[in-house]
Design an enzyme around this catalytic site. Structure first.
Site, PDB file in Angstrom:
ATOM      1  N   ASP A  95       0.837  -1.192   0.000  1.00 40.85           N
ATOM      2  CA  ASP A  95       0.000   0.000   0.000  1.00 40.85           C
ATOM      3  C   ASP A  95       0.883   1.257   0.000  1.00 40.85           C
ATOM      4  O   ASP A  95       2.105   1.174   0.076  1.00 40.85           O
ATOM      5  CB  ASP A  95      -0.905  -0.056   1.239  1.00 40.85           C
ATOM      6  N   HIS A  96       0.248   2.413  -0.011  1.00 38.11           N
ATOM      7  CA  HIS A  96       0.865   3.742  -0.074  1.00 38.11           C
ATOM      8  C   HIS A  96       2.372   3.789   0.167  1.00 38.11           C
ATOM      9  O   HIS A  96       2.846   3.540   1.264  1.00 38.11           O
ATOM     10  CB  HIS A  96       0.203   4.651   0.961  1.00 38.11           C
ATOM     11  N   GLU A 169      -2.455   9.001   6.105  1.00 40.00           N
ATOM     12  CA  GLU A 169      -2.131   7.583   5.959  1.00 40.00           C
ATOM     13  C   GLU A 169      -0.619   7.436   6.097  1.00 40.00           C
ATOM     14  O   GLU A 169       0.139   7.915   5.244  1.00 40.00           O
ATOM     15  CB  GLU A 169      -2.598   7.057   4.599  1.00 40.00           C
ATOM     16  N   HIS A 212      -8.990   9.195   3.895  1.00 41.59           N
ATOM     17  CA  HIS A 212      -8.608   8.097   4.773  1.00 41.59           C
ATOM     18  C   HIS A 212      -9.238   8.296   6.148  1.00 41.59           C
ATOM     19  O   HIS A 212      -9.387   9.421   6.622  1.00 41.59           O
ATOM     20  CB  HIS A 212      -7.085   8.033   4.919  1.00 41.59           C
ATOM     21  N   HIS A 249      -9.898   4.376  -2.676  1.00 40.31           N
ATOM     22  CA  HIS A 249      -9.152   4.573  -1.431  1.00 40.31           C
ATOM     23  C   HIS A 249     -10.071   5.176  -0.384  1.00 40.31           C
ATOM     24  O   HIS A 249     -11.047   5.848  -0.693  1.00 40.31           O
ATOM     25  CB  HIS A 249      -7.950   5.491  -1.667  1.00 40.31           C
ATOM     26  N   ASN A 271      -9.906  -0.207  -0.710  1.00 44.44           N
ATOM     27  CA  ASN A 271      -9.107  -0.299   0.511  1.00 44.44           C
ATOM     28  C   ASN A 271      -9.976  -0.106   1.742  1.00 44.44           C
ATOM     29  O   ASN A 271     -10.730   0.867   1.831  1.00 44.44           O
ATOM     30  CB  ASN A 271      -8.006   0.761   0.502  1.00 44.44           C
TER      31      ASN A 271
END
Length: 340
Positions: A95-96, A169, A212, A249, A271
């Site tokens: 991820d990220h 995030e 997020h 996201h 996600n």
């Protein structure tokens, strides 16, 4: 079934797009959360995606060295062994990853998988994410081009985020404002740089107000219908219908209507981290409060070993998180859609 091969992963994505469903992408930070994710997918009869963020990888690497690559590789290898016991296909994803962490995370992992492929093996991960949302679009896409070429050589799918997702995030923070919406021009520039699959397959994390975390109603305005505008705008210029495989996201807390609209417009991966974190932690908190005098040696007593045994509350945590994964699979229509 084992961890998905590159061919199986591509088929998973193709099936999701054609069937207008998406795979829950579940962040894991331990063997316990991995077990919970796998159990949830199996109980939902859904294939799925397990992913590790930079912070999750650092945590997995242990607080002595905090080595992200070690943490990610260790859990991925463990997942390859464990997943064989589950009747679903699982893809591994990172991820990220922002620019300042590429050299310490995604690039070494891509090199590792490239070496595995040269040796006749499958890559360790099936996809990696490059989060260039904090960079200018030109710089973002320039780096994406380089990463996509290496990912192609390693039989890996690249995920790119071309405009910001709000909230925070793993230390990357964006304000909640009008910049959280990708434009058709952004999408066209992406295709001009990365192609339409001929340079390697990529997933697109376009922004349609995503944030997020979980926010109270009214704080976030999602516009999943924007994804159709992006697809149509690119199709008009390049002649390929529904060109993008979109990623949703900040999916935690989204309404079922928002999710349905996103699915109808090409989302194949969503996600879900905040909700599954809570689902894992809530049963642990409940257990600790209910058995306070058992998990602690209160007033000189000895406590109750059966109550503070990590297996006791760990099983509850696994069950809680697995149940939330099942909910996600049902919301995303992947439940019952596993590949045979």
């Amino acid at each position: 079934m084992p961890i998905a091969t590159p061919e199986v992963y591509n088929e998973m994505l193709d099936r999701a797009k054609a069937g207008k469903f998406a795979y829950p992408a579940i962040n894991v930070t331990s063997s316990q959360t991995l077990n919970a994710a796998l159990r949830g997918f199996a109980e939902a009869e859904s294939d799925g995606i397990v992913q590790i963020s930079t912070g999750g990888a650092e945590f997995l690497g242990g607080q002595y060295s905090k080595d992200m690559v070690t943490g990610a590789v260790a859990l991925a290898e463990y997942a390859h062994i464990l997943a064989e016991k589950y009747p679903v296909n699982i893809a591994l994803h990172t991820d990220h990853c922002p620019k300042d962490k590429l050299d310490g995370y995604v690039r070494p992992l891509l090199t590792l998988s490239e070496e595995r492929v040269k040796a006749g093996r499958n890559p360790l991960f099936q996809s990696h994410m490059w989060d260039g949302s904090a960079e200018t679009l030109a710089d973002n896409l320039s780096i994406a081009q380089e990463l996509l070429e290496q990912a192609r050589r390693a039989n890996i799918v690249l995920e790119v985020e071309i405009t910001p997702t709000g909230g925070e995030e793993d230390g990357v923070t964006h304000e909640i404002n009008d910049s959280l919406y990708t434009t058709v021009d952004d999408a066209i520039r992406t295709v001009e740089a990365l192609g339409l699959g001929e340079k390697g397959r990529y997933l697109l994390a376009a922004s349609f107000g995503n944030v997020h975390g979980v926010y109270k109603p009214g704080n976030v305005v999602l516009r999943p219908e924007l994804l159709k505008e992006l697809n149509d705008g690119v199709a008009a210029k390049f002649g390929k219908q529904s060109p993008f495989d979109f990623v949703f996201h900040g999916g935690s807390g989204s309404s079922e209507e928002e999710i349905r609209t996103a699915l109808e417009n090409g989302v194949v991966k969503m996600n879900i981290d905040t909700d599954t974190q809570y689902a894992f932690t809530r049963p642990v908190a409940d257990h600790m409060f209910r058995h306070y005098d058992g998990v602690l040696k209160v007033d000189g007593e000895v406590g109750d070993k059966k109550q503070y045994d990590p297996r006791t509350w760990g099983k509850l945590a696994e069950a809680g998180m697995a149940a939330r994964v099942v909910v996600a699979a049902n919301n995303l229509r992947s439940a019952g859609n596993k590949m045979k």
